[in-house]
Every structure is written in C-alpha cells, then in structure tokens.
Design a protein around this motif. Structure first.
Motif, PDB file in Angstrom:
ATOM      1  N   ALA A 115       0.827  -1.211   0.000  1.00 33.56           N
ATOM      2  CA  ALA A 115       0.000   0.000   0.000  1.00 33.56           C
ATOM      3  C   ALA A 115       0.858   1.257   0.000  1.00 33.56           C
ATOM      4  O   ALA A 115       0.460   2.285  -0.565  1.00 33.56           O
ATOM      5  CB  ALA A 115      -0.932  -0.015   1.213  1.00 33.56           C
ATOM      6  N   ALA A 116       2.036   1.191   0.609  1.00 30.28           N
ATOM      7  CA  ALA A 116       2.901   2.370   0.707  1.00 30.28           C
ATOM      8  C   ALA A 116       3.305   2.886  -0.673  1.00 30.28           C
ATOM      9  O   ALA A 116       3.483   4.099  -0.861  1.00 30.28           O
ATOM     10  CB  ALA A 116       4.139   2.055   1.538  1.00 30.28           C
ATOM     11  N   PHE A 117       3.458   1.995  -1.632  1.00 30.95           N
ATOM     12  CA  PHE A 117       3.821   2.433  -2.981  1.00 30.95           C
ATOM     13  C   PHE A 117       2.683   3.239  -3.595  1.00 30.95           C
ATOM     14  O   PHE A 117       2.890   4.356  -4.096  1.00 30.95           O
ATOM     15  CB  PHE A 117       4.165   1.235  -3.866  1.00 30.95           C
ATOM     16  N   ALA A 118       1.469   2.714  -3.569  1.00 34.50           N
ATOM     17  CA  ALA A 118       0.330   3.428  -4.144  1.00 34.50           C
ATOM     18  C   ALA A 118       0.110   4.753  -3.428  1.00 34.50           C
ATOM     19  O   ALA A 118      -0.221   5.771  -4.067  1.00 34.50           O
ATOM     20  CB  ALA A 118      -0.927   2.561  -4.063  1.00 34.50           C
ATOM     21  N   GLU A 119       0.309   4.778  -2.125  1.00 31.93           N
ATOM     22  CA  GLU A 119       0.134   6.024  -1.369  1.00 31.93           C
ATOM     23  C   GLU A 119       1.160   7.079  -1.792  1.00 31.93           C
ATOM     24  O   GLU A 119       0.825   8.259  -1.927  1.00 31.93           O
ATOM     25  CB  GLU A 119       0.249   5.730   0.124  1.00 31.93           C
ATOM     26  N   ALA A 120       2.400   6.651  -2.027  1.00 32.86           N
ATOM     27  CA  ALA A 120       3.431   7.597  -2.463  1.00 32.86           C
ATOM     28  C   ALA A 120       3.106   8.145  -3.854  1.00 32.86           C
ATOM     29  O   ALA A 120       3.310   9.333  -4.141  1.00 32.86           O
ATOM     30  CB  ALA A 120       4.795   6.917  -2.462  1.00 32.86           C
TER      31      ALA A 120
END
Length: 409
Positions: free
Chosen positions: A388-393
């Motif tokens: 999820a951290a990738f999509a959030e970035a």
C-alpha cells in the motif's frame, strides 16, 4: 452511424478481388471509397483516389516510381502517399473505416496507412502474411485487425471469397458498432501486468477516477506497450504512470516480446508528465515455445503459461536495465518522477518467493541511484511495489502535481 469504408489495394493486379470486396460491403448497405496504390498498370474502372493522387501526396509521381526500377522504392513512395491521403480524408470525414488488401507489398503499405489513423478508427488488413513474424510489433497500429487472405495469392476462388466476405462484414460491422475513445475526462496511461505479479492498479485506478480522471491500464507484453506509445504520440494522456517497463529489458536483450526501440520515450518527447517505476524490471519475458537467448539458459525461470516464460536477470544485467531506463528518461522534455521500491518490484521477488534475489535487487537500486538523470526526481520507497505504501506515495505525488498545475486537465 458510419458506413463508409476506404478500400485500398493494387487495382492493376487485384482488381477482381478488390471489386468483390467492395461488392460485399455494398451488399450490406455500406458505402465504398476506393484507393489505387498500384504503380505499373491501370484499374478496370477509375478509383476515387488514383495512383497518381497517391504518388503526388508523397511529393513524387508514378513516373518517378517507375524510373526508380526498384519495387521497394516504388512501394515506399506509394505507402507515404497513401498514409498521408488516408489521414487527410479521414480528418475531412470522408470515410469511417479502412480495409487494405495485399501480399507482402500491400501489407507493408497497409501498416503505414493504418498507423497514420487515430486509435478507434476500424483498421482491417486482409493479407497473405497476416500474423507473420515478418511483421515487427512496432509497425502495427495499436488497434489493427488482420485476417489471413487464405488462397488469395492470385485470382478469386471459393476459399479466398470466404476470407474477403468475412473481412467485408467485419470492417462494416466495426464502423457501425465502434464507440471511439472520448476526451471528456483527462486520461492517465498506466502500464502493468496481471494481478498475480503486479497489483498497484487495484488501488490506484479507483483513487484516480475519484479525482476525476480516466485510467487506461496497458498490458506490457509487446503490443500493449505499442498501444501505450501510440496514444502518447497522439498526446492523449494527461500523465503516464509507466510502472511496468519490462518491454525495455525485453528489447535490450533480444526477446521477441518487444514494443520496439522507442518504448519509454514517446511520452517524454511529447512533454507528458511521467511517473515511472521498475515493475518486473528483473525479468526477461520470452515466447514460451521459443528457446531462450543463450545467455539466459542457466538463469532461474518461471513458466507463466504455454505462451510466456520469464527468466530472472543477474546483477550485471539489472544494472544494464537501470542504465537503459535512465538513458530513456534523460530525453524527456516534461517532468519525471522515478519511484524506487527498495523491497522489490514484483510479487515473485519477495523473500521466500521463487525468484527472490536480494543481491540483484541491491545492485539495481545502487545503479539507479548512480544513473538517475538530473531531470528526474528520484523517490525511494522503503516498501515493495505491491505494498500500500507504494500506491500512497504515487497518489501523494499525483496530488502535488495537480495542485501545482503540472498535470494538464
């Protein structure tokens, strides 16, 4: 509802076949516009666009084509003229779809003509070499349709009539049914693979749509990359999220699954804002029933299905991919953000997964840091590309671009 079909071919040698094709279109209440792309002979009856019109559109003449005494040179004159006239006539609303008939010469010309027309215009090629490996992916229009002209090398017969009549129905049905791409919302072009290996689009697509954008996700297995690049060349994208540039590695190492040498350059040349990430950078995709290139025979592999196998790149090969990506991004005229997920870039490379290689990932990350062009912003993310951290970035960067007016609505 459109029903006007541009019928293209060499009327000096294929008049009977082209006339039969036109007759089948008219039998279904379609209209026909004809274009003659022959050089030496004459059609039995005048065509709407003569061979002289075609040669003149290329800045040449039939006399010059004949004087060249080389069929390749002559046909390239006709291909240039045919592509220009087709584009002009379509823009003027004079036809709704196109069908081109030919052998190798006619197919060579057909590829240029179809590539000159926008996405969404029905494009049919009836060819004796349809689906042949002679046809390079980079010359195929993204939405081209091909039908094998079986038994049609010379003269009409029941076998080739079956192909021609189906083609007549196909192109006429297409122009009546097509729903061309709209431009009512700004379009984001995204590259990816299936959810078994890359998953960011599951979170990103609805989030971007909620922000008022349309999202088109392209399967980066050669022809998907061609479609992506074709739309970028048209200026169709407000921004791109090129998160699966594996076709770059495929082309670099000689795989047949290629989108051509201009992959990952068109959006940059158009000044389109680019977000880039190295999804599946560590894999070389090859045709499943082809032998792999010699240098990869001893590499770990994953057989995705009978059509597609993936070979794991070694550390130095990954460094080569990093340099190739950086070189392509260096030519961009618009803003570029390069995301680097430092915990991995496809589902099969997680710790414990069959294609995990911590050393290879570290080598790639090190090389990217060293070669990332000054014109690109490098954003490292301490996460896996499927976290999820990738999509959030990505969404945080996207929102910042929108706020600053970087993305053209």
């Amino acid at each position: 509802m459109g029903n006007r079909i541009l019928v293209v071919g060499t009327y000096d040698t294929k008049d009977d076949e082209l006339t039969y094709l036109a007759r089948r279109i008219r039998a279904q209440a379609g209209e026909v516009v004809t274009m003659d792309v022959s050089v030496l002979g004459e059609p039995k009856a005048p065509t709407d666009i003569s061979k002289h019109d075609v040669a003149a559109a290329a800045g040449s003449s039939i006399a010059a084509a004949i004087a060249a005494e080389d069929e390749n040179t002559a046909m390239q004159i006709m291909a240039t003229g045919a592509a220009r006239l087709a584009r002009q006539w379509f823009q003027a609303g004079r036809f709704d779809g196109v069908i081109v008939l030919g052998g190798t010469m006619g197919t060579d010309l057909a590829l240029d003509l179809c590539a000159a027309l926008p996405m969404g215009v029905p494009k049919y090629v009836v060819s004796t070499v349809s689906f042949s490996p002679m046809i390079p992916p980079e010359r195929l229009a993204a939405d081209i349709q091909m039908i094998l002209w079986a038994g049609g090398l010379y003269g009409l017969n029941s076998v080739c009539k079956a192909s021609l009549s189906q083609a007549a129905g196909a192109v006429l049905g297409a122009v009546r049914a097509v729903e061309p791409p709209t431009r009512d919302r700004p379009l984001i072009g995204m590259t990816s693979f299936g959810k078994t290996v890359l998953r960011y689009m599951v979170a990103l697509k609805p989030a971007l749509e909620a922000r008022g954008f349309e999202v088109a996700v392209f399967h980066a297995t050669g022809m998907g990359g061609r479609a992506f690049e074709s739309l970028a060349a048209e200026g169709a994208f407000a921004a791109v999220m090129d998160f699966a540039p594996q076709e770059v590695a495929n082309h670099l190492f000689g795989s047949a699954i290629t989108a051509g040498p201009d992959r990952m350059t068109t959006a940059g040349a158009q000044g389109i804002p680019q977000m880039v990430a190295p999804g599946c950078y560590d894999l070389l995709d090859v045709v499943g029933w082809h032998a792999p290139p010699d240098r990869f025979r001893d590499h770990p592999a994953h057989a995705h299905n009978r059509l597609l196998s993936s070979y794991l790149l070694g550390a130095e090969e990954r460094r080569m991919v990093a340099r190739e990506i950086a070189a392509k991004l260096a030519g961009a005229t618009g803003p570029v953000t390069l995301f680097l997920p430092t915990q991995g870039c496809n589902e099969w490379d997680r710790p414990g997964a069959p294609l995990h290689d911590a050393g290879g990932l570290a080598a790639f990350c090190e090389e990217i840091r060293a070669v990332c062009p000054a014109t690109a912003r490098l954003v490292e993310i301490d996460a896996h590309i499927n976290d999820a951290a990738f999509a959030e970035a990505v969404l945080a960067e996207f929102d910042d671009w929108c706020a600053r007016g970087v993305i053209r609505a």
